[in-house]
Design a protein around this motif. Structure first.
Motif, PDB file in Angstrom:
ATOM      1  N   PRO A   1       0.812  -1.223   0.000  1.00  0.00           N
ATOM      2  CA  PRO A   1       0.000   0.000   0.000  1.00  0.00           C
ATOM      3  C   PRO A   1       0.843   1.271   0.000  1.00  0.00           C
ATOM      4  O   PRO A   1       0.460   2.276  -0.610  1.00  0.00           O
ATOM      5  N   GLY A   2       1.984   1.246   0.659  1.00  0.00           N
ATOM      6  CA  GLY A   2       2.844   2.425   0.701  1.00  0.00           C
ATOM      7  C   GLY A   2       4.081   2.298  -0.162  1.00  0.00           C
ATOM      8  O   GLY A   2       4.984   3.124  -0.076  1.00  0.00           O
ATOM      9  N   ALA A   3       4.155   1.257  -0.984  1.00  0.00           N
ATOM     10  CA  ALA A   3       5.340   1.027  -1.814  1.00  0.00           C
ATOM     11  C   ALA A   3       4.900   0.434  -3.141  1.00  0.00           C
ATOM     12  O   ALA A   3       4.980  -0.771  -3.359  1.00  0.00           O
ATOM     13  N   GLY A   4       4.411   1.309  -4.012  1.00  0.00           N
ATOM     14  CA  GLY A   4       4.019   0.861  -5.339  1.00  0.00           C
ATOM     15  C   GLY A   4       5.161   1.099  -6.301  1.00  0.00           C
ATOM     16  O   GLY A   4       6.075   0.289  -6.437  1.00  0.00           O
ATOM     17  N   SER A   5       5.138   2.250  -6.977  1.00  0.00           N
ATOM     18  CA  SER A   5       6.262   2.586  -7.841  1.00  0.00           C
ATOM     19  C   SER A   5       7.545   2.762  -7.032  1.00  0.00           C
ATOM     20  O   SER A   5       8.633   2.464  -7.510  1.00  0.00           O
ATOM     21  N   ASP A   6       7.402   3.249  -5.805  1.00  0.00           N
ATOM     22  CA  ASP A   6       8.563   3.426  -4.915  1.00  0.00           C
ATOM     23  C   ASP A   6       8.783   2.132  -4.140  1.00  0.00           C
ATOM     24  O   ASP A   6       8.588   2.060  -2.921  1.00  0.00           O
TER      25      ASP A   6
ATOM     26  N   SER B   1      10.713   1.509  -0.719  1.00  0.00           N
ATOM     27  CA  SER B   1      10.211   1.949   0.588  1.00  0.00           C
ATOM     28  C   SER B   1       9.314   0.902   1.246  1.00  0.00           C
ATOM     29  O   SER B   1       8.576   1.226   2.173  1.00  0.00           O
ATOM     30  N   LEU B   2       9.386  -0.339   0.779  1.00  0.00           N
ATOM     31  CA  LEU B   2       8.514  -1.377   1.332  1.00  0.00           C
ATOM     32  C   LEU B   2       8.740  -1.558   2.838  1.00  0.00           C
ATOM     33  O   LEU B   2       9.839  -1.325   3.355  1.00  0.00           O
ATOM     34  N   ARG B   3       7.677  -2.012   3.519  1.00  0.00           N
ATOM     35  CA  ARG B   3       7.717  -2.122   4.980  1.00  0.00           C
ATOM     36  C   ARG B   3       7.534  -3.542   5.488  1.00  0.00           C
ATOM     37  O   ARG B   3       7.669  -3.779   6.698  1.00  0.00           O
ATOM     38  N   THR B   4       7.181  -4.473   4.626  1.00  0.00           N
ATOM     39  CA  THR B   4       7.082  -5.859   5.095  1.00  0.00           C
ATOM     40  C   THR B   4       8.419  -6.248   5.706  1.00  0.00           C
ATOM     41  O   THR B   4       9.469  -6.096   5.076  1.00  0.00           O
ATOM     42  N   ARG B   5       8.365  -6.758   6.938  1.00  0.00           N
ATOM     43  CA  ARG B   5       9.615  -7.022   7.649  1.00  0.00           C
ATOM     44  C   ARG B   5       9.835  -8.527   7.780  1.00  0.00           C
ATOM     45  O   ARG B   5       8.905  -9.321   7.869  1.00  0.00           O
ATOM     46  N   ALA B   6      11.095  -8.884   7.773  1.00  0.00           N
ATOM     47  CA  ALA B   6      11.510 -10.270   7.992  1.00  0.00           C
ATOM     48  C   ALA B   6      12.426 -10.284   9.211  1.00  0.00           C
ATOM     49  O   ALA B   6      13.459  -9.612   9.233  1.00  0.00           O
ATOM     50  N   VAL B   7      12.018 -11.041  10.206  1.00  0.00           N
ATOM     51  CA  VAL B   7      12.766 -11.106  11.463  1.00  0.00           C
ATOM     52  C   VAL B   7      13.421 -12.478  11.565  1.00  0.00           C
ATOM     53  O   VAL B   7      12.777 -13.509  11.323  1.00  0.00           O
ATOM     54  N   ARG B   8      14.691 -12.476  11.943  1.00  0.00           N
ATOM     55  CA  ARG B   8      15.442 -13.724  12.053  1.00  0.00           C
ATOM     56  C   ARG B   8      14.785 -14.656  13.077  1.00  0.00           C
ATOM     57  O   ARG B   8      14.376 -14.234  14.159  1.00  0.00           O
ATOM     58  N   ALA B   9      14.630 -15.933  12.682  1.00  0.00           N
ATOM     59  CA  ALA B   9      14.092 -16.972  13.568  1.00  0.00           C
ATOM     60  C   ALA B   9      14.975 -18.205  13.410  1.00  0.00           C
ATOM     61  O   ALA B   9      15.811 -18.275  12.503  1.00  0.00           O
TER      62      ALA B   9
ATOM     63  N   THR C   1      14.953  -6.989   5.719  1.00  0.00           N
ATOM     64  CA  THR C   1      15.665  -7.770   6.738  1.00  0.00           C
ATOM     65  C   THR C   1      16.567  -6.907   7.608  1.00  0.00           C
ATOM     66  O   THR C   1      17.038  -7.359   8.650  1.00  0.00           O
ATOM     67  N   ASN C   2      16.824  -5.679   7.186  1.00  0.00           N
ATOM     68  CA  ASN C   2      17.663  -4.776   7.977  1.00  0.00           C
ATOM     69  C   ASN C   2      17.047  -3.386   7.947  1.00  0.00           C
ATOM     70  O   ASN C   2      17.315  -2.593   7.040  1.00  0.00           O
ATOM     71  N   PRO C   3      16.223  -3.059   8.932  1.00  0.00           N
ATOM     72  CA  PRO C   3      15.528  -1.765   8.930  1.00  0.00           C
ATOM     73  C   PRO C   3      16.463  -0.584   9.124  1.00  0.00           C
ATOM     74  O   PRO C   3      16.067   0.566   8.897  1.00  0.00           O
ATOM     75  N   GLU C   4      17.706  -0.838   9.550  1.00  0.00           N
ATOM     76  CA  GLU C   4      18.650   0.255   9.775  1.00  0.00           C
ATOM     77  C   GLU C   4      19.387   0.653   8.499  1.00  0.00           C
ATOM     78  O   GLU C   4      20.029   1.699   8.458  1.00  0.00           O
ATOM     79  N   ALA C   5      19.321  -0.200   7.465  1.00  0.00           N
ATOM     80  CA  ALA C   5      20.065   0.057   6.229  1.00  0.00           C
ATOM     81  C   ALA C   5      19.345   1.099   5.379  1.00  0.00           C
ATOM     82  O   ALA C   5      18.142   1.327   5.540  1.00  0.00           O
ATOM     83  N   PRO C   6      20.058   1.757   4.446  1.00  0.00           N
ATOM     84  CA  PRO C   6      19.405   2.693   3.513  1.00  0.00           C
ATOM     85  C   PRO C   6      18.319   1.985   2.718  1.00  0.00           C
ATOM     86  O   PRO C   6      18.287   0.755   2.610  1.00  0.00           O
ATOM     87  N   GLN C   7      17.430   2.785   2.113  1.00  0.00           N
ATOM     88  CA  GLN C   7      16.230   2.253   1.457  1.00  0.00           C
ATOM     89  C   GLN C   7      16.506   1.088   0.518  1.00  0.00           C
ATOM     90  O   GLN C   7      15.825   0.068   0.568  1.00  0.00           O
ATOM     91  N   HIS C   8      17.473   1.225  -0.362  1.00  0.00           N
ATOM     92  CA  HIS C   8      17.689   0.202  -1.377  1.00  0.00           C
ATOM     93  C   HIS C   8      18.541  -0.950  -0.871  1.00  0.00           C
ATOM     94  O   HIS C   8      18.836  -1.873  -1.628  1.00  0.00           O
ATOM     95  N   LYS C   9      18.915  -0.883   0.383  1.00  0.00           N
ATOM     96  CA  LYS C   9      19.657  -1.984   0.981  1.00  0.00           C
ATOM     97  C   LYS C   9      18.826  -2.558   2.123  1.00  0.00           C
ATOM     98  O   LYS C   9      17.788  -2.026   2.484  1.00  0.00           O
ATOM     99  N   GLY C  10      19.281  -3.653   2.670  1.00  0.00           N
ATOM    100  CA  GLY C  10      18.542  -4.246   3.777  1.00  0.00           C
ATOM    101  C   GLY C  10      17.270  -4.941   3.357  1.00  0.00           C
ATOM    102  O   GLY C  10      16.400  -5.227   4.182  1.00  0.00           O
ATOM    103  N   ILE C  11      17.130  -5.214   2.049  1.00  0.00           N
ATOM    104  CA  ILE C  11      15.971  -5.937   1.514  1.00  0.00           C
ATOM    105  C   ILE C  11      16.441  -7.307   1.042  1.00  0.00           C
ATOM    106  O   ILE C  11      17.499  -7.419   0.417  1.00  0.00           O
ATOM    107  N   SER C  12      15.662  -8.343   1.338  1.00  0.00           N
ATOM    108  CA  SER C  12      16.023  -9.692   0.903  1.00  0.00           C
ATOM    109  C   SER C  12      14.923 -10.284   0.037  1.00  0.00           C
ATOM    110  O   SER C  12      13.766  -9.863   0.078  1.00  0.00           O
TER     111      SER C  12
END
Length: 699
Positions: free
Chosen positions: A456-461, A464-472, A500-511
């Motif tokens: 909903p908040g990350a279409g063309s952008d 900026s996705l917010r779905t989070r993945a937490v290590r288990a 996977t890393n909310p502290e990383a810049p926008q285009h990083k920390g995504i898996s």
């Protein structure tokens, strides 16, 4: 970018642009501004010495032996630098008047041309006047037509010229009076007005491409350096969009001009010329106007060169007809069943590939239909551009030949839909175990996919996705919401991006995850769209477990993988059939002349969209990377489908409310296509991307 694609044409275009600029043609044009008899003799002598008048004259006639496309590339380059004088008229004569070939090549003939056949033959004399003749001052020969559609070469000594200044200051025109015996003139056999105008439009389209290219480059350069409110105007979205729209129009003009110069003689050449007449002549005027708009008050001054390009574009359109005129003719061709069918000349290189592939396709065609898919997969023919053992690592040429041979054998490959995006990412970045598990099963139709990217908040952008993945333990737990997901209600697996890393810049920390759609915690909720269908879905992820072995590539490096997914395309040729709505419009326009102009515009745009794909394919065959046409293809394709579907509804009129199956289908298509300028990146965002990444405008 030149309308030529080959290395030779690109080199020719670059060389001629530099040479033409060295002539300082604009200074010559400005110096002759008030002289109606100016013939730009010095500039023309340089053109002759460069060999351009005889470029397409056969070698047997002492010419350059070049093709029409060679000539078009030269005209485009010269127009981009505003080289003045009779090059367009002389170039047309070099194609239409073989008897003058040696004299044109040697520079001993300089042609003027009157496109309207208004002379008369009476007894043994040719008499009358032609009100508008291109490049009349200084001409040695005049190509003029009579009212019986006969065309003659009239020597300059048998005409009287009244020179005139036209809006296009790079040419001179004139009223020409003729009184000559038929023995003093030469009849051009096998030439009629239709052929003459077709040739003129094709060559004028090449000039229109050069005009538009200069205007785009000038606008972009100005937008980079001109500052307002403390920053370059090119950083403003309004300017970005204007320049991106100019780019779209330029690519359309270039594609149409290239095709008009390349099409084989006959109906195909006539169809291509009408497309060029619709797209190029109006398009060049629009791009020149937009160039002035970007320059603002500076562009409105006489001292700036932009108005010279606008004047030339306006004059070409005035002399050869507006887009509506050509669109009306094009609609008539389409109604009669004509379509542009582009064929690639492989110069014999396809022979060995066909010899190898044809027996395989014949064997597959002989199988029961339910066994063909497995055989295609085993032979590597399902997705031949994929690496072995799943494909053949096929080159662009091999892919095209395989497509052609399978079509000829009547073998179809089912569409694996999102699998065509997911599997290339797995092939390039996945583990051996992932490739073993998913690739073949996807090809066989045993696994279907959906794509969990947009939110909903990350279409063309998307970054900026917010779905989070937490290590288990043993993997990851995903929580979030995805939206606009087609096929989610039926898919077995999903490709999913999560942070996977909310502290990383926008285009990083995504898996990049492979998600089993039967996992606990997944809730798929259909979204009913404006069509009344439920094509898309919302997908809610509530602590969904994904094991480590379902992470593709490195953790936190998913953005790069997502770009692989979104960019993966195979090389293919579009068919001759137009878009479904355009075909409907053509059928509905039959017997309704008042609708032909609008329908012809739709046919032209649909044809150009296919031509953009052809040009991308030819670049691949030449071993080149994609050109700008591949980047604007979606933008023009969206406009094509939306405008055409709206046209069909308009053509149906009150029948839309009849409840008929045809009306329902038309309305459904018109509503459905509204998603096209949103899905896969909105038109507005894509124009920003094109402006920044292709044109180099600042953020």
């Amino acid at each position: 970018m030149s309308l030529g694609i080959s290395d030779e044409h690109r080199e020719l275009a670059g060389t001629l642009r530099k040479w033409a600029a060295s002539l300082d043609p604009v200074t010559a044009v400005r110096a002759a501004e008030e002289d109606p008899s100016a013939d730009f003799g010095d500039q023309w002598q340089a053109v002759v010495e460069m060999g351009l008048p005889g470029l397409a004259v056969p070698e047997a006639a002492d010419g350059g032996g070049g093709s029409v496309l060679d000539l078009a590339v030269a005209l485009e380059a010269c127009a981009a630098e505003l080289v003045p004088g009779p090059l367009l008229a002389t170039a047309a004569a070099s194609l239409l008047v073989p008897m003058l070939g040696p004299d044109l090549a040697a520079g001993e003939a300089r042609m003027a041309l009157g496109p309207e056949p208004t002379l008369a033959t009476s007894g043994d004399r040719l008499t009358g006047h032609v009100e508008v003749v291109w490049d009349a001052p200084g001409a040695t020969h005049f190509l003029l037509g009579a009212d019986d559609d006969a065309w003659y070469v009239v020597p300059g000594r048998r005409v009287r010229v009244t020179a005139r200044i036209a809006p296009d200051l790079t040419h001179r025109f004139g009223r020409v009076e003729v009184d000559a015996s038929l023995a003093e003139v030469d009849r051009v056999h096998d030439l009629d007005t239709a052929a003459l105008r077709r040739t003129l439009v094709a060559l004028a389209a090449a000039e229109a491409s050069g005009i538009a290219r200069w205007c785009l480059a000038a606008a972009v350069e100005h937008a980079r350096v001109r500052e307002q409110f403390g920053k370059p105007i090119g950083s403003f979205q309004a300017i970005k969009h204007l320049c991106a729209e100019m780019l779209e129009t330029c690519e359309a003009i270039t594609a149409a001009a290239w095709d008009a110069a390349s099409a084989p003689a006959g109906d195909q050449a006539a169809f291509a010329a009408d497309v060029a007449g619709v797209i190029a002549l109006d398009g060049a005027v629009k791009v020149a106007q937009d160039c002035i708009q970007v320059h603002g008050g500076i562009g409105f001054t006489f001292e700036h060169d932009a108005h010279l390009y606008l004047r030339r574009a306006m004059t070409l359109r005035s002399l050869l007809g507006t887009g509506d005129r050509h669109a009306t003719a094009l609609a008539a061709r389409a109604i009669a069943g004509e379509r542009r069918r582009v064929e690639i000349d492989f110069a014999g290189e396809d022979g060995p590939v066909r010899d190898e592939i044809r027996p395989l396709t014949a064997e597959i065609a002989a199988l029961d239909p339910d066994r063909r898919v497995g055989a295609l997969v085993d032979a590597g023919l399902y997705m031949p551009h994929w690496p072995a053992p799943y494909g053949l690592d096929a080159s662009a040429l091999e892919q095209l030949v395989i497509d052609d041979e399978l079509a000829g054998a009547g073998v179809e490959r089912p569409d694996i839909k999102i699998g065509a995006w997911a599997v290339p990412t797995i092939l390039e970045h996945g583990s051996d175990a992932q490739r073993e598990r998913f690739v073949r099963a996807t090809l066989l139709g045993e696994i279907t996919w959906c794509q969990l990217f947009s939110e909903p908040g990350a279409g063309s952008d998307l970054a900026s996705l917010r779905t989070r993945a937490v290590r288990a333990e043993g993997g990851w737990r995903l929580t979030g919401q995805k939206v606009w997901t087609s096929l989610a209600q039926d898919a077995d697996w999903a490709i999913c991006l999560a942070r996977t890393n909310p502290e990383a810049p926008q285009h990083k920390g995504i898996s990049y995850f492979l998600l089993d759609m039967t996992s606990d915690g997944i809730d798929v909720r259909p979204l009913r769209e404006m069509t009344g269908d439920a094509l898309f879905n919302e997908v809610f992820l509530d602590d969904v477990f994904v094991p480590d072995e379902m992470v593709v590539g490195e953790v936190d490096n998913g953005w790069r993988l997502a770009r692989t997914t979104l960019a993966n395309e195979r090389v293919a040729m579009a068919g001759a059939k137009l878009d479904v709505s355009v075909e409907r419009a053509v059928r509905l326009s039959e017997g309704r002349p008042e609708t032909h102009a609008r329908t012809g515009h739709a046919v032209a745009l649909a044809t150009v969209c296919a031509l953009l794909g052809v040009r991308s394919t030819l670049r691949s065959l030449a071993g080149q990377g994609p050109g700008a046409e591949s980047s604007v293809a979606k933008l023009l394709g969206v406009r094509n489908r939306q405008d055409a579907s709206e046209l069909v509804v308009d053509l149906l009129g009150e029948q839309v409310a009849s409840g008929s199956e045809e009306a329902a289908a038309a309305v459904h298509e018109a509503l459905l296509t509204r998603c096209l300028s949103i899905a896969g990146g909105t038109t507005q965002v894509l124009r920003n991307v094109a402006a920044e990444r292709i044109l180099g405008l600042p953020r």
